[in-house]
Write a protein that holds these residues in place. Structure first.
Motif, PDB file in Angstrom:
ATOM      1  N   LEU A  40      14.805 -59.965   7.810  1.00 42.13           N
ATOM      2  CA  LEU A  40      14.092 -61.226   7.983  1.00 42.13           C
ATOM      3  C   LEU A  40      12.753 -61.164   7.241  1.00 42.13           C
ATOM      4  O   LEU A  40      12.391 -62.098   6.524  1.00 42.13           O
ATOM      5  CB  LEU A  40      13.880 -61.501   9.478  1.00 42.13           C
ATOM      6  CG  LEU A  40      13.131 -62.770   9.844  1.00 42.13           C
ATOM      7  CD1 LEU A  40      13.960 -64.008   9.515  1.00 42.13           C
ATOM      8  CD2 LEU A  40      12.773 -62.750  11.335  1.00 42.13           C
ATOM      9  N   ARG A  44      11.711 -63.253   3.767  1.00 43.10           N
ATOM     10  CA  ARG A  44      10.556 -64.162   3.770  1.00 43.10           C
ATOM     11  C   ARG A  44       9.567 -63.781   2.671  1.00 43.10           C
ATOM     12  O   ARG A  44       9.013 -64.638   1.988  1.00 43.10           O
ATOM     13  CB  ARG A  44       9.877 -64.153   5.136  1.00 43.10           C
ATOM     14  CG  ARG A  44       8.687 -65.075   5.224  1.00 43.10           C
ATOM     15  CD  ARG A  44       9.090 -66.546   5.021  1.00 43.10           C
ATOM     16  NE  ARG A  44       7.922 -67.388   5.047  1.00 43.10           N
ATOM     17  CZ  ARG A  44       7.559 -68.213   4.072  1.00 43.10           C
ATOM     18  NH1 ARG A  44       8.338 -68.351   3.008  1.00 43.10           N
ATOM     19  NH2 ARG A  44       6.477 -68.922   4.162  1.00 43.10           N
ATOM     20  N   GLN A  47      10.889 -64.960  -0.572  1.00 41.59           N
ATOM     21  CA  GLN A  47      10.715 -66.413  -0.675  1.00 41.59           C
ATOM     22  C   GLN A  47       9.264 -66.764  -1.002  1.00 41.59           C
ATOM     23  O   GLN A  47       9.003 -67.623  -1.851  1.00 41.59           O
ATOM     24  CB  GLN A  47      11.144 -67.080   0.629  1.00 41.59           C
ATOM     25  CG  GLN A  47      11.063 -68.577   0.608  1.00 41.59           C
ATOM     26  CD  GLN A  47      11.481 -69.180   1.932  1.00 41.59           C
ATOM     27  OE1 GLN A  47      11.314 -68.571   2.988  1.00 41.59           O
ATOM     28  NE2 GLN A  47      12.041 -70.366   1.887  1.00 41.59           N
ATOM     29  N   ALA A  53      14.647 -68.608  -1.668  1.00 43.35           N
ATOM     30  CA  ALA A  53      15.164 -68.066  -0.409  1.00 43.35           C
ATOM     31  C   ALA A  53      16.478 -67.356  -0.691  1.00 43.35           C
ATOM     32  O   ALA A  53      17.353 -67.895  -1.347  1.00 43.35           O
ATOM     33  CB  ALA A  53      15.370 -69.185   0.599  1.00 43.35           C
ATOM     34  N   SER A  56      19.975 -64.345   2.988  1.00 45.10           N
ATOM     35  CA  SER A  56      19.687 -63.790   4.306  1.00 45.10           C
ATOM     36  C   SER A  56      18.466 -64.424   4.961  1.00 45.10           C
ATOM     37  O   SER A  56      18.106 -64.061   6.072  1.00 45.10           O
ATOM     38  CB  SER A  56      19.506 -62.277   4.200  1.00 45.10           C
ATOM     39  OG  SER A  56      18.466 -61.988   3.300  1.00 45.10           O
ATOM     40  N   ALA A  57      17.815 -65.369   4.291  1.00 43.13           N
ATOM     41  CA  ALA A  57      16.661 -66.048   4.875  1.00 43.13           C
ATOM     42  C   ALA A  57      17.121 -66.925   6.026  1.00 43.13           C
ATOM     43  O   ALA A  57      18.129 -67.618   5.931  1.00 43.13           O
ATOM     44  CB  ALA A  57      15.953 -66.883   3.819  1.00 43.13           C
ATOM     45  N   ARG A  58      16.386 -66.840   7.140  1.00 40.42           N
ATOM     46  CA  ARG A  58      16.713 -67.647   8.311  1.00 40.42           C
ATOM     47  C   ARG A  58      15.468 -67.825   9.158  1.00 40.42           C
ATOM     48  O   ARG A  58      14.462 -67.146   8.951  1.00 40.42           O
ATOM     49  CB  ARG A  58      17.808 -66.980   9.135  1.00 40.42           C
ATOM     50  CG  ARG A  58      17.418 -65.606   9.684  1.00 40.42           C
ATOM     51  CD  ARG A  58      18.503 -65.017  10.572  1.00 40.42           C
ATOM     52  NE  ARG A  58      18.169 -63.685  11.026  1.00 40.42           N
ATOM     53  CZ  ARG A  58      17.367 -63.396  12.043  1.00 40.42           C
ATOM     54  NH1 ARG A  58      16.770 -64.366  12.714  1.00 40.42           N
ATOM     55  NH2 ARG A  58      17.125 -62.134  12.395  1.00 40.42           N
ATOM     56  N   ALA A  59      15.537 -68.732  10.096  1.00 34.34           N
ATOM     57  CA  ALA A  59      14.418 -68.949  11.007  1.00 34.34           C
ATOM     58  C   ALA A  59      14.409 -67.847  12.068  1.00 34.34           C
ATOM     59  O   ALA A  59      15.461 -67.311  12.423  1.00 34.34           O
ATOM     60  CB  ALA A  59      14.561 -70.316  11.678  1.00 34.34           C
ATOM     61  N   SER A  61      14.511 -66.106  15.631  1.00 30.21           N
ATOM     62  CA  SER A  61      15.318 -66.536  16.779  1.00 30.21           C
ATOM     63  C   SER A  61      14.663 -66.305  18.133  1.00 30.21           C
ATOM     64  O   SER A  61      15.158 -66.810  19.139  1.00 30.21           O
ATOM     65  CB  SER A  61      16.670 -65.814  16.751  1.00 30.21           C
ATOM     66  OG  SER A  61      16.475 -64.418  16.849  1.00 30.21           O
ATOM     67  N   GLU A  65      10.584 -62.029  16.881  1.00 30.05           N
ATOM     68  CA  GLU A  65      10.774 -62.346  15.465  1.00 30.05           C
ATOM     69  C   GLU A  65       9.699 -63.294  14.958  1.00 30.05           C
ATOM     70  O   GLU A  65       9.219 -63.141  13.836  1.00 30.05           O
ATOM     71  CB  GLU A  65      12.166 -62.927  15.226  1.00 30.05           C
ATOM     72  CG  GLU A  65      13.265 -61.894  15.311  1.00 30.05           C
ATOM     73  CD  GLU A  65      14.626 -62.428  14.901  1.00 30.05           C
ATOM     74  OE1 GLU A  65      14.761 -63.654  14.666  1.00 30.05           O
ATOM     75  OE2 GLU A  65      15.570 -61.611  14.815  1.00 30.05           O
TER      76      GLU A  65
END
Length: 124
Positions: A40, A44, A47, A53, A56-59, A61, A65
């Protein structure tokens, strides 16, 4: 040596440089931090620096995190801007060895991303 873990542009480095970098990146995944959390952060940073991005970029959870990502972003923007409040939040979620590993990982990922950005226009 995997070109994806240290970046395609950096894979062109002499093996005396590329192999230790690869070993460092691999070692960061063995220090007890969740590999998904490290990924993560890496995504980021990629990015932020390269404007792209990765898959594997994600918000984030959960709160852990979110806190780690907030630290990652502040570190990349201005490490001197990390506040006491953010440090307290990090300490609530991570042990001192995990904090040391996280900071080393972020510094490594940032250096690799910046190197890739600089080399992007110079290498095929």
């Amino acid at each position: 040596m995997s070109s994806t873990s240290i970046g395609n542009h950096l894979a062109a480095l002499d093996s005396h440089v590329a192999e230790p970098l690869e070993e460092l990146v691999q070692a960061l995944h063995t220090v007890g931090l969740d590999p998904a959390l490290l990924e993560l952060c890496r995504a980021r940073i990629e990015q932020m620096i390269n404007g792209e991005a990765s898959g594997s970029a994600r918000a984030p959870s959960d709160e852990r995190e979110k806190t780690v990502l907030a630290f990652t972003e502040q570190y990349v923007l201005d490490a001197h801007g990390v506040t006491d409040e953010l440090c307290a939040e990090l300490n609530a979620h991570l042990s001192p060895p995990e904090l040391a590993a996280l900071t080393t990982a972020i510094a490594t990922y940032e250096a690799l991303a910046r190197s890739q950005a600089a080399l992007k226009g110079m290498m095929p």
